[in-house]
Motif scaffolding. Sequence first.
Motif, PDB file in Angstrom:
ATOM      1  N   ILE A  57     -31.594  16.468  36.500  1.00  0.00           N
ATOM      2  CA  ILE A  57     -30.743  17.533  35.997  1.00  0.00           C
ATOM      3  C   ILE A  57     -29.267  17.179  36.067  1.00  0.00           C
ATOM      4  N   ASP A  58     -28.838  16.468  37.098  1.00  0.00           N
ATOM      5  CA  ASP A  58     -27.425  16.100  37.224  1.00  0.00           C
ATOM      6  C   ASP A  58     -26.994  15.197  36.074  1.00  0.00           C
ATOM      7  N   THR A  59     -27.866  14.224  35.742  1.00  0.00           N
ATOM      8  CA  THR A  59     -27.537  13.319  34.648  1.00  0.00           C
ATOM      9  C   THR A  59     -27.451  14.071  33.325  1.00  0.00           C
ATOM     10  N   GLN A  60     -28.368  15.019  33.125  1.00  0.00           N
ATOM     11  CA  GLN A  60     -28.338  15.803  31.888  1.00  0.00           C
ATOM     12  C   GLN A  60     -27.070  16.640  31.794  1.00  0.00           C
ATOM     13  N   LEU A  61     -26.673  17.265  32.898  1.00  0.00           N
ATOM     14  CA  LEU A  61     -25.475  18.104  32.886  1.00  0.00           C
ATOM     15  C   LEU A  61     -24.212  17.277  32.680  1.00  0.00           C
ATOM     16  N   GLU A  62     -24.182  16.096  33.267  1.00  0.00           N
ATOM     17  CA  GLU A  62     -23.021  15.231  33.065  1.00  0.00           C
ATOM     18  C   GLU A  62     -22.914  14.798  31.605  1.00  0.00           C
ATOM     19  N   ALA A  63     -24.052  14.508  30.991  1.00  0.00           N
ATOM     20  CA  ALA A  63     -24.042  14.135  29.578  1.00  0.00           C
ATOM     21  C   ALA A  63     -23.593  15.314  28.718  1.00  0.00           C
ATOM     22  N   LEU A  64     -24.040  16.513  29.107  1.00  0.00           N
ATOM     23  CA  LEU A  64     -23.630  17.701  28.365  1.00  0.00           C
ATOM     24  C   LEU A  64     -22.142  17.945  28.501  1.00  0.00           C
ATOM     25  N   ALA A  65     -21.606  17.741  29.717  1.00  0.00           N
ATOM     26  CA  ALA A  65     -20.179  17.970  29.947  1.00  0.00           C
ATOM     27  C   ALA A  65     -19.317  16.983  29.177  1.00  0.00           C
ATOM     28  N   ALA A  66     -19.866  15.818  28.862  1.00  0.00           N
ATOM     29  CA  ALA A  66     -19.093  14.805  28.134  1.00  0.00           C
ATOM     30  C   ALA A  66     -18.908  15.162  26.670  1.00  0.00           C
ATOM     31  N   ASN A  67     -19.711  16.101  26.150  1.00  0.00           N
ATOM     32  CA  ASN A  67     -19.607  16.494  24.749  1.00  0.00           C
ATOM     33  C   ASN A  67     -18.577  17.604  24.584  1.00  0.00           C
ATOM     34  N   GLU A  68     -17.718  17.468  23.599  1.00  0.00           N
ATOM     35  CA  GLU A  68     -16.724  18.493  23.302  1.00  0.00           C
ATOM     36  C   GLU A  68     -17.341  19.539  22.381  1.00  0.00           C
ATOM     37  N   LEU A  69     -17.344  20.789  22.831  1.00  0.00           N
ATOM     38  CA  LEU A  69     -17.896  21.864  22.016  1.00  0.00           C
ATOM     39  C   LEU A  69     -16.822  22.449  21.110  1.00  0.00           C
ATOM     40  N   GLU A  70     -17.211  22.765  19.854  1.00  0.00           N
ATOM     41  CA  GLU A  70     -16.338  23.476  18.918  1.00  0.00           C
ATOM     42  C   GLU A  70     -16.996  24.804  18.599  1.00  0.00           C
ATOM     43  N   LEU A  71     -16.280  25.886  18.834  1.00  0.00           N
ATOM     44  CA  LEU A  71     -16.820  27.224  18.654  1.00  0.00           C
ATOM     45  C   LEU A  71     -16.145  27.896  17.471  1.00  0.00           C
ATOM     46  N   TYR A  72     -16.940  28.581  16.623  1.00  0.00           N
ATOM     47  CA  TYR A  72     -16.428  29.247  15.426  1.00  0.00           C
ATOM     48  C   TYR A  72     -16.678  30.747  15.534  1.00  0.00           C
ATOM     49  N   ARG A  73     -15.695  31.511  15.120  1.00  0.00           N
ATOM     50  CA  ARG A  73     -15.841  32.963  15.071  1.00  0.00           C
ATOM     51  C   ARG A  73     -15.144  33.487  13.820  1.00  0.00           C
ATOM     52  N   ASN A  74     -15.640  34.651  13.324  1.00  0.00           N
ATOM     53  CA  ASN A  74     -15.097  35.248  12.104  1.00  0.00           C
ATOM     54  C   ASN A  74     -14.816  36.727  12.317  1.00  0.00           C
ATOM     55  N   ASP A  75     -13.803  37.228  11.617  1.00  0.00           N
ATOM     56  CA  ASP A  75     -13.496  38.654  11.634  1.00  0.00           C
ATOM     57  C   ASP A  75     -12.562  38.956  10.465  1.00  0.00           C
ATOM     58  N   LEU A  76     -12.281  40.253  10.260  1.00  0.00           N
ATOM     59  CA  LEU A  76     -11.334  40.703   9.238  1.00  0.00           C
ATOM     60  C   LEU A  76     -10.090  41.257   9.908  1.00  0.00           C
ATOM     61  N   THR A  77      -8.933  41.033   9.302  1.00  0.00           N
ATOM     62  CA  THR A  77      -7.704  41.590   9.856  1.00  0.00           C
ATOM     63  C   THR A  77      -7.690  43.106   9.663  1.00  0.00           C
ATOM     64  N   ARG A  78      -6.966  43.791  10.560  1.00  0.00           N
ATOM     65  CA  ARG A  78      -6.835  45.240  10.502  1.00  0.00           C
ATOM     66  C   ARG A  78      -5.362  45.614  10.383  1.00  0.00           C
ATOM     67  N   ALA A 107       3.000  31.336   8.922  1.00  0.00           N
ATOM     68  CA  ALA A 107       1.905  31.896   9.714  1.00  0.00           C
ATOM     69  C   ALA A 107       1.968  33.418   9.777  1.00  0.00           C
ATOM     70  N   ARG A 108       3.163  33.987   9.702  1.00  0.00           N
ATOM     71  CA  ARG A 108       3.307  35.448   9.770  1.00  0.00           C
ATOM     72  C   ARG A 108       2.630  36.141   8.590  1.00  0.00           C
ATOM     73  N   ARG A 109       2.390  35.419   7.513  1.00  0.00           N
ATOM     74  CA  ARG A 109       1.725  36.017   6.347  1.00  0.00           C
ATOM     75  C   ARG A 109       0.290  36.414   6.663  1.00  0.00           C
ATOM     76  N   LEU A 110      -0.248  35.894   7.768  1.00  0.00           N
ATOM     77  CA  LEU A 110      -1.593  36.262   8.190  1.00  0.00           C
ATOM     78  C   LEU A 110      -1.712  37.765   8.410  1.00  0.00           C
ATOM     79  N   LEU A 111      -0.660  38.383   8.949  1.00  0.00           N
ATOM     80  CA  LEU A 111      -0.697  39.803   9.281  1.00  0.00           C
ATOM     81  C   LEU A 111       0.143  40.650   8.328  1.00  0.00           C
ATOM     82  N   ALA A 112       0.734  40.018   7.329  1.00  0.00           N
ATOM     83  CA  ALA A 112       1.546  40.764   6.357  1.00  0.00           C
ATOM     84  C   ALA A 112       0.651  41.319   5.255  1.00  0.00           C
ATOM     85  N   GLY A 113       1.130  42.344   4.577  1.00  0.00           N
ATOM     86  CA  GLY A 113       0.401  42.896   3.437  1.00  0.00           C
ATOM     87  C   GLY A 113      -0.836  43.666   3.850  1.00  0.00           C
ATOM     88  N   ARG A 114      -1.831  43.648   2.990  1.00  0.00           N
ATOM     89  CA  ARG A 114      -3.039  44.453   3.195  1.00  0.00           C
ATOM     90  C   ARG A 114      -3.939  43.881   4.277  1.00  0.00           C
TER      91      ARG A 114
END
Length: 450
Positions: A57-78, A107-114
């Motif tokens: 288990i230690d070897t597996q966890l070390e191998a897992l820790a060596a991988n960089e995770l990229e997380l994606y999330r989505n939403d709509l502005t309010r 970048a401010r255009r992200l929250l400008a307008g509708r």
Amino acid sequence: MQRTGQFVTRHPRSLTYAVMLALAGFGATAFGIAPMAPDASDLPRHIVTESVTPLDIDTQLEALAANELELYRNDLTRLSDTADTLLRRLNVDDMAAAAFIRNDAVARRLLAGRAGKMVQVRTDANGELDELVARYAAESSELAATHFTRLRISRNGTRFEARVETAPLAAQVRMGSGVIRNSLFAATDEAHIPDPVASQVAEIFATDIDFHRELRRGDSFNIVYEALTADGEPITWNQASGKVLAAEFINNGKTYSAVWFKDPTQPGKGGYFDLNGQSKRRSFLAAPLEFSRVTSGFAMRFHPILQTWKQHNGVDYGAPSGTPVRSVGDGSVDFAGWQNGYGNVIQIKHSNNRSTVYAHLSRIDVHKGQRVEQGARIGAVGATGWATGPHLHFEVKLNGMQQNPLNIAKASETVAVSAAAKPQFTQFAQSVRAQLSAAQSVTRNGSYSE
């Protein structure tokens, strides 16, 4: 075990998402392979024995820790969003990114307008922002129907960069189906079908079904339609869909169908036909109001003088004051003005001794003698005359006698696919039947895209 506990403490999010992704991948693989497998009884059988020694288990966890995770999330502005509240809702923990959005002009255009911009973020395992992409309506009105704006904020070393570009929308064929329990729009919401598609369906079947008055609990529908997408994601702004390609609606046990078809032997842009080749467009519409989310849920007020829901012979449609009223057929205005209990009223003469009446209007947009076409706006819903609440009183007469508007619409003139195009249409209709059947079987609890 001590090293294992330390890893879990340092990387709880990494471990959680790794397990989730592994399980999701296993499920997707099983689903994808199972339908393609032959009958197990026809396969030869072999017994294979092999010893497998997993890593500790230690070897597996070390191998897992060596991988960089990229997380994606989505939403709509309010409308109420700030840089901090938007990023917090997206689980982004990055003060530098929030400061950049507040201070950078692009970048401010992200929250400008509708509100309603589609936002996707990519973060590392610690919640720091790697990239944010926002997609929203094209800033140029000339391109609004065909393009979208893409705002990208990217990390470049220790700083951020922002840029804006315009890209074309793409059409994607989608399927959807549902059952009416409360209203058409509640059912299409449950199936993730855009409002414009629901409205198109109501218009397509407007000469078959009065959607304001004849929907029944248990009615159902199957739809094949175009969805406009930005980078593969269905858009949420403007008219978020293209045209309905095919539809089937079962109302009170009777099935109505429609398919978009361009007759190559006839000039024009094409139109909707039933699967027997008869045009869905008739000389009379069933209702003088377009069916919409607003009018579908608007209730009439009880009349305190006449003590009845119907003030006169005819049909009353509850709708907010100012809702556009349309002519149900081609004709000429015979009267436009004030008439006692009717208030502001319009009377239109049509062919074959038919006439229509539109009463209690808040506004009249036509004059006596004017020619009007089917669907033309002639006025707006109001509460003039003997009316205590906004609604439209509508009458259809044949030789001066009151008629059921829906019966007149169903019996009115129509056209068929030309004889030269009929073989092509028949072949096309067969493929449409298969698509509608697939829509029902695949998407009864949602929508599906091809």
